[in-house]
Design an enzyme around this catalytic site. Structure first.
Site, PDB file in Angstrom:
ATOM      1  N   HIS A 193      11.179  51.817 -49.751  1.00 14.66           N
ATOM      2  CA  HIS A 193      10.308  51.512 -48.616  1.00 14.66           C
ATOM      3  C   HIS A 193      10.576  53.092 -47.966  1.00 14.66           C
ATOM      4  O   HIS A 193      11.679  52.984 -47.128  1.00 14.66           O
ATOM      5  CB  HIS A 193      11.244  50.366 -47.986  1.00 14.66           C
ATOM      6  CG  HIS A 193      10.763  49.126 -48.630  1.00 14.66           C
ATOM      7  ND1 HIS A 193      11.773  48.059 -48.833  1.00 14.66           N
ATOM      8  CD2 HIS A 193      10.084  48.738 -49.568  1.00 14.66           C
ATOM      9  CE1 HIS A 193      11.432  46.959 -49.397  1.00 14.66           C
ATOM     10  NE2 HIS A 193      10.383  47.456 -49.807  1.00 14.66           N
ATOM     11  N   GLU A 223      12.142  53.738 -44.401  1.00 17.75           N
ATOM     12  CA  GLU A 223      13.670  53.336 -44.512  1.00 17.75           C
ATOM     13  C   GLU A 223      14.446  54.679 -44.734  1.00 17.75           C
ATOM     14  O   GLU A 223      15.208  55.008 -45.745  1.00 17.75           O
ATOM     15  CB  GLU A 223      14.137  52.313 -45.089  1.00 17.75           C
ATOM     16  CG  GLU A 223      13.690  50.896 -44.846  1.00 17.75           C
ATOM     17  CD  GLU A 223      13.789  49.984 -45.944  1.00 17.75           C
ATOM     18  OE1 GLU A 223      14.495  50.207 -46.911  1.00 17.75           O
ATOM     19  OE2 GLU A 223      13.043  49.057 -45.716  1.00 17.75           O
ATOM     20  N   HIS A 266      18.450  51.186 -48.961  1.00 16.15           N
ATOM     21  CA  HIS A 266      17.547  50.677 -48.041  1.00 16.15           C
ATOM     22  C   HIS A 266      17.935  50.559 -46.657  1.00 16.15           C
ATOM     23  O   HIS A 266      19.196  50.848 -46.270  1.00 16.15           O
ATOM     24  CB  HIS A 266      17.224  49.208 -48.454  1.00 16.15           C
ATOM     25  CG  HIS A 266      16.357  48.960 -49.497  1.00 16.15           C
ATOM     26  ND1 HIS A 266      14.716  48.669 -49.277  1.00 16.15           N
ATOM     27  CD2 HIS A 266      16.488  49.199 -51.013  1.00 16.15           C
ATOM     28  CE1 HIS A 266      14.246  48.718 -50.548  1.00 16.15           C
ATOM     29  NE2 HIS A 266      15.345  48.920 -51.675  1.00 16.15           N
ATOM     30  N   GLU A 323      22.125  47.862 -47.815  1.00 21.08           N
ATOM     31  CA  GLU A 323      21.182  47.834 -46.456  1.00 21.08           C
ATOM     32  C   GLU A 323      22.056  48.615 -45.297  1.00 21.08           C
ATOM     33  O   GLU A 323      23.009  48.184 -45.119  1.00 21.08           O
ATOM     34  CB  GLU A 323      20.995  46.648 -46.099  1.00 21.08           C
ATOM     35  CG  GLU A 323      19.948  45.822 -47.168  1.00 21.08           C
ATOM     36  CD  GLU A 323      18.403  46.043 -47.152  1.00 21.08           C
ATOM     37  OE1 GLU A 323      18.081  46.872 -46.177  1.00 21.08           O
ATOM     38  OE2 GLU A 323      17.829  45.627 -48.029  1.00 21.08           O
TER      39      GLU A 323
END
Length: 376
Positions: A169, A172, A262, A338
């Site tokens: 992504h 990010e 991420h 994350e």
């Protein structure tokens, strides 16, 4: 006094100007190409010295993650080296959801972004610098739809096959800042953790799995509007050549441990997501993941285990996501790391929030946790 000037015609730039009145602007975020995703912004404001900027980004209730705006403070830089945070407020009822950014610049030009950008030029600097390291091999796994290379760095003499990959992504960007820390650890000849890991493992590192989305200023997709982290069960050369190239290389090497890096828009914490719910789930495999989480939580106060994503039920894992696919396909201890776009609320930093510097430090901490995990 004349109006401020706003543009985003550069690497990872994204903003649409709706109107400008002196130092106040109404703005909107451009959607990812061929997609309805939007959240990433990155733009420059010029002709702004000596007055407070009021920048209103509108239409955000339709963005990918509206829950990411309350409590968020925008990233800002005047030298493009140090990225701080500035005041922002969110009103969901104003023009379909409006983030109002206020900033008083010290100079005549300032840059604003959803998070500190990681440019493709810096990516090439990272790859070229690491590739010069002793024992490091660079290869191109394939090419993106826009023709950009999917870079991979291979290093280490051990038998354990470790894959680290980031920026599926593209918005990010903290994920590639994390890569700087991890790669520095692994390539520094004076770092004992890196040296020992290279004895035990063979590393395969993809610092940017989605260069097209990164350059285009996308939040979540590649040049075809495809979310790469929903392609791992059946990637194609037509829609997701990036995933196809990486997964083919993984099939050649095998995978024992994998980390997909991420950023999360809403949760103000660092956390890990695992592979619970895959058809071949076992207590042994889960135990490996849980042990790594416990080690990382002990090693750094920037990581926690209270907050995170809901766990999939038995047999309910989405095998189109890389972490689930790799655990099922290889029996690997795989995980998704994350980091927050906002801040780590357990250890907040008013000046920078979550930052490039903290991302890089976490990269090193994750490598230290990996060594302890391997030796445990």
């Amino acid at each position: 006094m004349s109006d401020i000037l706003i543009d985003a015609s550069f690497d990872a730039g994204n903003i649409e100007v709706l109107s400008i009145d002196a130092a106040t602007a109404r703005l909107a975020i451009r959607k990812d190409h061929l997609s309805d995703f939007y959240q990433w912004f990155h733009f420059r404001v010029a002709n702004c010295a000596g007055r407070e900027l009021v920048l209103k980004i509108t239409g955000l209730e339709g963005s990918a993650y509206p829950g990411g705006w309350p409590g968020y403070r925008a990233a800002v830089s005047e030298d493009r080296e140090f990225w701080g945070r500035t005041e922002a407020s969110y009103d969901k009822a104003e023009e379909g959801g409006t983030l109002t950014i206020r900033y008083y610049p010290s100079g005549n030009v300032a840059w604003f972004a959803y998070f500190a950008p990681y440019s493709m030029e810096r990516h090439h600097d990272l790859v070229s610098g690491a590739a010069l390291g002793e024992g490091v091999t660079h290869r191109v796994l394939g090419h993106s739809l826009d023709g950009q290379p999917i870079d991979c760095l291979d290093l280490g003499e051990g038998e354990r096959q470790v894959w680290l990959y980031a920026r599926q992504h593209p918005g990010e960007s903290m994920a590639e800042w994390w890569m700087e820390g991890a790669i520095d650890c692994l390539t520094d000849p004076a770092d004992p953790i890196g040296r020992k890991l290279r004895q035990l493992c063979r590393f395969h590192i993809v610092p940017n799995a989605n260069p097209d989305g990164s350059r285009r200023g996308h939040l979540r997709t590649n040049a075809a509007g495809i979310n790469l982290n929903r392609e791992w069960d059946s990637p194609s050369a037509e829609k997701s050549p990036e995933v196809l190239a990486i997964r083919n290389a993984m099939d050649e090497s095998g995978v024992d441990f994998a980390m997909d890096v991420h950023g999360d828009e809403a949760i103000p914490a660092v956390f890990l997501a695992g592979f619970e719910g895959i058809p071949s789930w076992s207590e042994e495999l889960q135990g490996g993941f849980d042990r790594y989480k416990a080690i990382l939580a002990r090693r750094t106060p920037d990581f926690q285990t209270r907050l995170g994503y809901p766990v999939a039920g038995k047999g309910k894992a989405n095998l189109a996501m890389s972490t689930n696919q790799l655990a099922e396909r290889f029996g690997a201890v795989s995980m998704t790391l994350e980091m927050p776009f906002k801040d780590n609320d357990d250890l907040p930093c008013m000046a920078q929030g979550w930052s490039p510097e903290r991302s890089a430090i976490l990269g090193r901490d994750c490598m230290g946790a990996l060594l302890e995990w391997l030796e445990g």
